[in-house]
Design an enzyme around this catalytic site. Sequence first.
Site, short mmCIF file in Angstrom:
data_model
loop_
_atom_site.label_atom_id
_atom_site.label_comp_id
_atom_site.label_asym_id
_atom_site.label_seq_id
_atom_site.Cartn_x
_atom_site.Cartn_y
_atom_site.Cartn_z
N GLU A 1 -3.93 7.25 -4.05
CA GLU A 1 -3.67 6.15 -3.45
C GLU A 1 -3.61 4.97 -4.09
O GLU A 1 -4.46 4.97 -5.03
CB GLU A 1 -5.23 6.05 -2.41
CG GLU A 1 -5.04 4.71 -1.53
CD GLU A 1 -6.27 4.52 -0.66
OE1 GLU A 1 -7.40 4.25 -1.18
OE2 GLU A 1 -6.28 4.34 0.49
N TYR B 1 0.88 -1.22 0.09
CA TYR B 1 0.05 -0.04 0.09
C TYR B 1 0.88 1.16 -0.09
O TYR B 1 1.91 1.45 0.85
CB TYR B 1 -0.89 0.00 1.15
CG TYR B 1 -1.67 1.18 1.29
CD1 TYR B 1 -3.03 1.16 0.93
CD2 TYR B 1 -1.22 2.31 2.12
CE1 TYR B 1 -3.87 2.57 1.20
CE2 TYR B 1 -1.95 3.50 2.00
CZ TYR B 1 -3.34 3.51 1.53
OH TYR B 1 -3.83 4.87 1.63
#
Length: 400
Positions: A207, A119
């Site tokens: 993101e 991530y």
Amino acid sequence: MNIHEYQAKALLKKYGAPVSRGVPVLKVEDAEAAAKELGGPLWVVKSQIHAGGRGKGKFKEPEAGDKGGVRLAKSIDEVKTFVSQMLGNTLVTIQTGPAGKQVNRLYLEDGSDIEKEFYISLLVDRATSHVAFVVSTEGGMDIEEVAHSHPEKIVTFSVDPVTGVQGFHGRKIAKALGLTGDLAKQAGKLAEVLYTAFVDTDMAMLEINPLIITKDAQLRVLDAKVTFDSNAMFRHPELAELRDLTEEDAKEIEASKYDLAYIALDGTIGCMVNGAGLAMATLDIIQLYGESPANFLDVGGGANEEKVTAAFKIITADPNVKGILVNIFGGIMQCDVIARGVLAAVKAVGLEVPLVVRLEGTNVEEGKKIIRESGLNVIPADDLDDAAQKIVAAVKKEAA
Ligand code: ADP
Ligand code: MG
């Protein structure tokens, strides 16, 4: 302003980010050509909606099957089947709410051989006023959940805008993700690319979940969510064109035409307030007295009659609204302007629900007089507490 994954990837690609090849598919007839263009042997059919959790989402219509909003296809026929099942159907994910979102666009992408999922995101950190990186080995999962259960698995740092991204930032990312050698080098390059894209285009959030390592040791951006700072969109007309109005609430689109800060909520009391702080307090106090707001609306400091009229129309057009609370503190804003706006709007659209008006500040007497003499069935209130109690009581009485 949000954009779709495929648009975000095209943008990041321009800055040199490693993304897979892909083709947007807007019509079932285009599926075959798109699949042939990519060549396979593995394709991924990805629903393009402004919400995450697509992979684990479910389509409402049973013929779309239960295979989720992101599907691996192993043949052109399978691509075609998935495209025809998914396009036009409604996908429900953890982020869409129970109503789900209609899938009007798909993205057909080369399938990757995934070794690991990570991530990484960038956002504006208000505490430091810097752009911050958030990095975690726990990719492909809900990052809020990771932050809750394994906060130690999340590494964050911010970048000094004077120096920009430096080598040591890349090394921080590599260390957080356990990358060495060439992969660490790739992480350094990626940090630079993402930061440049972020600053250049005035993003508010970027993101990537997941960022992956492929089986042949390449970092790749496998998902991308981009939110731009709406206040900076005037600097980027080419990006403003990426806006997909079908993803937005119709009332919010209408409000944005008048420069109103409006957010649709799911309660019953429509609110017209000036100033974000007062608007937030109004939402809270409605909740305190046992009802829920139907919207957040800040008409702003310098609102004119036209703006107020537009705001009132948007509120009354919402079928969920069972009562309206106008709460204005006239500082720059003048109470008589608000009063005239409310009257103009009521004349245009009628008033079928109770209306409580609380005015205070500049020209308050004139404002109150206009309302009093209008013959409208308005419940006057003197302060915020009184106003909230009155509108809640009026809505409850109507419902009884
Ligand atoms: P969402 O976050 O909305 O569920 P993602 O784009 O993250 O959507 O996709 C969900 C999962 O599907 C990813 O975590 C990854 O495991 C897999 N996936 C997505 N794109 C690809 C791709 N191009 N190749 C292989 N797997 C993919
Ligand atoms: Mg994702």
